[in-house]
Design an enzyme around this catalytic site. Structure first.
Site, PDB file in Angstrom:
ATOM      1  N   CYS A  83      33.148 -32.950-115.111  1.00  0.00           N
ATOM      2  CA  CYS A  83      31.998 -33.736-114.640  1.00  0.00           C
ATOM      3  C   CYS A  83      30.830 -33.724-115.628  1.00  0.00           C
ATOM      4  CB  CYS A  83      31.535 -33.235-113.278  1.00  0.00           C
ATOM      5  SG  CYS A  83      32.802 -33.422-112.016  1.00  0.00           S
ATOM      6  N   HIS A  86      24.194 -36.205-112.296  1.00  0.00           N
ATOM      7  CA  HIS A  86      25.589 -36.277-111.888  1.00  0.00           C
ATOM      8  C   HIS A  86      25.607 -36.475-110.370  1.00  0.00           C
ATOM      9  CE1 HIS A  86      29.736 -35.535-111.295  1.00  0.00           C
ATOM     10  NE2 HIS A  86      29.606 -34.306-110.834  1.00  0.00           N
ATOM     11  N   ASN A 124      31.872 -38.954-106.113  1.00  0.00           N
ATOM     12  CA  ASN A 124      31.817 -38.232-107.382  1.00  0.00           C
ATOM     13  C   ASN A 124      32.861 -38.822-108.335  1.00  0.00           C
ATOM     14  OD1 ASN A 124      31.945 -36.399-109.476  1.00  0.00           O
ATOM     15  ND2 ASN A 124      31.938 -34.584-108.160  1.00  0.00           N
TER      16      ASN A 124
HETATM   17  O1  UT7 Z   1      31.405 -32.464-109.677  1.00  0.00           O
HETATM   18  C1  UT7 Z   1      31.556 -31.099-109.818  1.00  0.00           C
HETATM   19  C2  UT7 Z   1      30.615 -30.425-108.976  1.00  0.00           C
HETATM   20  N1  UT7 Z   1      31.048 -30.494-107.603  1.00  0.00           N
HETATM   21  C3  UT7 Z   1      30.200 -30.196-106.710  1.00  0.00           C
HETATM   22  O2  UT7 Z   1      29.069 -29.938-107.061  1.00  0.00           O
HETATM   23  C4  UT7 Z   1      30.632 -30.081-105.269  1.00  0.00           C
HETATM   24  C5  UT7 Z   1      29.901 -28.941-104.671  1.00  0.00           C
HETATM   25  N2  UT7 Z   1      30.221 -28.647-103.298  1.00  0.00           N
HETATM   26  C6  UT7 Z   1      29.893 -29.449-102.275  1.00  0.00           C
HETATM   27  O3  UT7 Z   1      29.432 -30.556-102.460  1.00  0.00           O
HETATM   28  C7  UT7 Z   1      30.042 -28.904-100.869  1.00  0.00           C
HETATM   29  O4  UT7 Z   1      30.297 -27.509-100.942  1.00  0.00           O
HETATM   30  C8  UT7 Z   1      31.138 -29.594-100.029  1.00  0.00           C
HETATM   31  C9  UT7 Z   1      30.705 -30.993 -99.677  1.00  0.00           C
HETATM   32  C10 UT7 Z   1      32.426 -29.618-100.833  1.00  0.00           C
HETATM   33  C11 UT7 Z   1      31.378 -28.822 -98.741  1.00  0.00           C
HETATM   34  O5  UT7 Z   1      30.167 -28.692 -98.015  1.00  0.00           O
HETATM   35  P1  UT7 Z   1      29.724 -27.265 -97.435  1.00  0.00           P
HETATM   36  O6  UT7 Z   1      28.510 -27.487 -96.660  1.00  0.00           O
HETATM   37  O7  UT7 Z   1      29.648 -26.325 -98.622  1.00  0.00           O
HETATM   38  O8  UT7 Z   1      30.897 -26.900 -96.460  1.00  0.00           O
HETATM   39  P2  UT7 Z   1      31.939 -25.684 -96.496  1.00  0.00           P
HETATM   40  O9  UT7 Z   1      32.852 -25.811 -97.681  1.00  0.00           O
HETATM   41  O10 UT7 Z   1      31.197 -24.403 -96.365  1.00  0.00           O
HETATM   42  O11 UT7 Z   1      32.762 -25.995 -95.185  1.00  0.00           O
HETATM   43  C12 UT7 Z   1      32.135 -26.050 -93.921  1.00  0.00           C
HETATM   44  C13 UT7 Z   1      33.163 -26.462 -92.870  1.00  0.00           C
HETATM   45  C14 UT7 Z   1      34.478 -25.716 -92.963  1.00  0.00           C
HETATM   46  O12 UT7 Z   1      34.914 -25.438 -91.642  1.00  0.00           O
HETATM   47  P3  UT7 Z   1      34.706 -23.994 -91.001  1.00  0.00           P
HETATM   48  O13 UT7 Z   1      35.391 -23.036 -91.916  1.00  0.00           O
HETATM   49  O14 UT7 Z   1      33.225 -23.791 -90.940  1.00  0.00           O
HETATM   50  O15 UT7 Z   1      35.353 -24.148 -89.669  1.00  0.00           O
HETATM   51  C15 UT7 Z   1      35.411 -26.706 -93.582  1.00  0.00           C
HETATM   52  O16 UT7 Z   1      36.742 -26.510 -93.197  1.00  0.00           O
HETATM   53  O17 UT7 Z   1      33.482 -27.853 -93.044  1.00  0.00           O
HETATM   54  C16 UT7 Z   1      34.906 -28.004 -93.044  1.00  0.00           C
HETATM   55  N3  UT7 Z   1      35.252 -29.166 -93.846  1.00  0.00           N
HETATM   56  C17 UT7 Z   1      35.349 -30.413 -93.337  1.00  0.00           C
HETATM   57  N4  UT7 Z   1      35.170 -30.894 -92.103  1.00  0.00           N
HETATM   58  C18 UT7 Z   1      35.333 -32.226 -91.929  1.00  0.00           C
HETATM   59  C19 UT7 Z   1      35.520 -29.207 -95.175  1.00  0.00           C
HETATM   60  N5  UT7 Z   1      35.787 -30.472 -95.551  1.00  0.00           N
HETATM   61  C20 UT7 Z   1      35.686 -31.237 -94.438  1.00  0.00           C
HETATM   62  C21 UT7 Z   1      35.850 -32.611 -94.185  1.00  0.00           C
HETATM   63  N6  UT7 Z   1      35.644 -33.054 -92.928  1.00  0.00           N
HETATM   64  N7  UT7 Z   1      36.159 -33.487 -95.165  1.00  0.00           N
END
Ligand code: UT7
Length: 326
Positions: free
Chosen positions: A115, A253, A283
């Site tokens: 990225c 980004h 992204n």
């Molecule tokens: O380009 C390179 C750089 N990339 C980035 O910068 C991406 C960085 N990360 C992010 O943008 C975020 O961490 C995400 C959008 C990927 C995830 O958001 P988050 O607030 O960090 O959520 P999390 O990973 O802590 O997950 C929270 C919950 C989980 O469920 P539990 O364990 O709390 O029950 C996940 O299983 O959200 C769940 N989850 C989803 N739910 C519905 C993860 N993906 C999804 C989904 N739909 N697509």
């Protein structure tokens, strides 16, 4: 002392036709429009057609950038394609683009910083130009991440999309005037391989003889992104003797709206100065910075003479920022 400045003379972007909405995704994996919008800001992304490759996207963006720069392919003597999704393991996608554009002069090569690729590529082009080794560079970020996504993994497949963005960068004699003169003012590149596993692809030609799928520990990447991006932006501004508050437009980004907001808050940046395009295409990895720049130039926000600060972070981990007078 540098003899030349690398001036951005034209920008172009290309998105594939097919739109994949959050509602479409909710029929494929256990997710919802509400979750994706609330956690990321993404509403839809584009998916390359069967047979449409990274080079096709790159060429389309490059042609638009050349047209907007009033430049012809004959002038180009350096092509850098930032991509983590090349058409083939080799030759470099940049040489495919070179052939398609009919360019026969100079060098063409790919940059692999995921990225952050576009920031690495523009810093590389700036160095070539400053040393008098290139006069007209095409710097492209192009990706078809749809080809390396695990479409059954809701934690990653909702985040990414396909696209390409390009800039034409020309050498102009360096002059007095410091940050008032048009051109790239400075760049800052970083990487830290200790965190390679939190954002990677689980395959590759040497390791598995397959392409593999993207894997990410999203919340860990998120935390690094906010800290590293803010540090890179502050460093590049400090080194140029520019206050972050003097920057006209931030061209980040496009990974997650919450990252843009957190970085803006950390550095005291007015959110109206932050260009956001991720809602429309998710992204797009190395394509996202030039696509955001293209959007802001096309709609008249970014004008000649504006101070722009571009930044990115991605797999590696890699991160960086580049400051330019547009
Ligand atoms: O380009 C390179 C750089 N990339 C980035 O910068 C991406 C960085 N990360 C992010 O943008 C975020 O961490 C995400 C959008 C990927 C995830 O958001 P988050 O607030 O960090 O959520 P999390 O990973 O802590 O997950 C929270 C919950 C989980 O469920 P539990 O364990 O709390 O029950 C996940 O299983 O959200 C769940 N989850 C989803 N739910 C519905 C993860 N993906 C999804 C989904 N739909 N697509």
């Amino acid at each position: 002392m540098n003899h030349f400045r690398a001036v951005i003379e034209g920008v172009g972007g290309y998105l594939p036709e097919r739109v994949l909405t959050n509602d479409d995704l909710s029929t494929m994996v256990d997710t919802s429009d509400e979750w994706i919008v609330a956690r990321t800001g993404i509403r839809e992304r584009r998916i390359a057609a069967d047979g449409e490759t990274t080079a096709d996207l790159a060429v389309a963006a490059a042609r638009k950038a050349l047209e907007n720069a009033g430049a012809s392919a004959d002038e180009v003597d350096l092509i850098i394609v930032a991509t983590a999704t090349p058409d083939r393991t080799f030759p470099a996608t940049a040489t495919i683009v070179q052939q398609r554009l009919g360019v026969t002069a100079g060098a063409a090569f790919d940059v692999q910083a995921v990225c952050s690729g576009f920031i690495y590529a523009i810093a590389t082009a700036d160095n070539f130009i400053a040393r008098g080794q290139a006069k007209c560079a095409l710097v492209i970020g192009a990706e078809t991440f749809s080809r390396i996504l695990d479409w059954s993994d809701r934690s990653t497949c909702v985040l990414f999309g396909d696209g390409a963005g390009a800039v034409v960068v020309k050498a102009e004699p360096a002059e007095e005037g410091g940050s008032e003169a048009r051109g790239v003012i400075g760049s800052y590149l970083r990487s830290d391989g200790r965190y390679g596993d939190i954002l990677c692809v689980d395959g590759g030609p040497s390791l598995t003889k397959t392409v593999g799928h993207l894997r990410m520990v999203g919340n860990q990447v998120f935390r690094h992104a906010v800290v590293n991006i803010a540090e890179a932006m502050q460093t590049v501004a400090d080194r140029a003797g520019v206050a972050v508050s003097d920057v006209d437009w931030f061209i980040p980004h496009q990974a997650n709206r919450r990252i843009l907001e957190a970085v803006a808050k950390r550095l005291g940046i007015d959110e109206n100065k932050v260009v956001e395009t991720l809602s429309r295409h998710g992204n797009t990895s190395a394509a996202s910075v030039p696509l955001a720049l293209d959007a802001a130039v096309s709609d008249g926000r970014v004008k000649k003479g504006d101070l722009i600060l571009m930044e990115a972070m991605g797999g590696g981990l890699t991160w960086g920022a580049a400051l330019a007078r547009f």
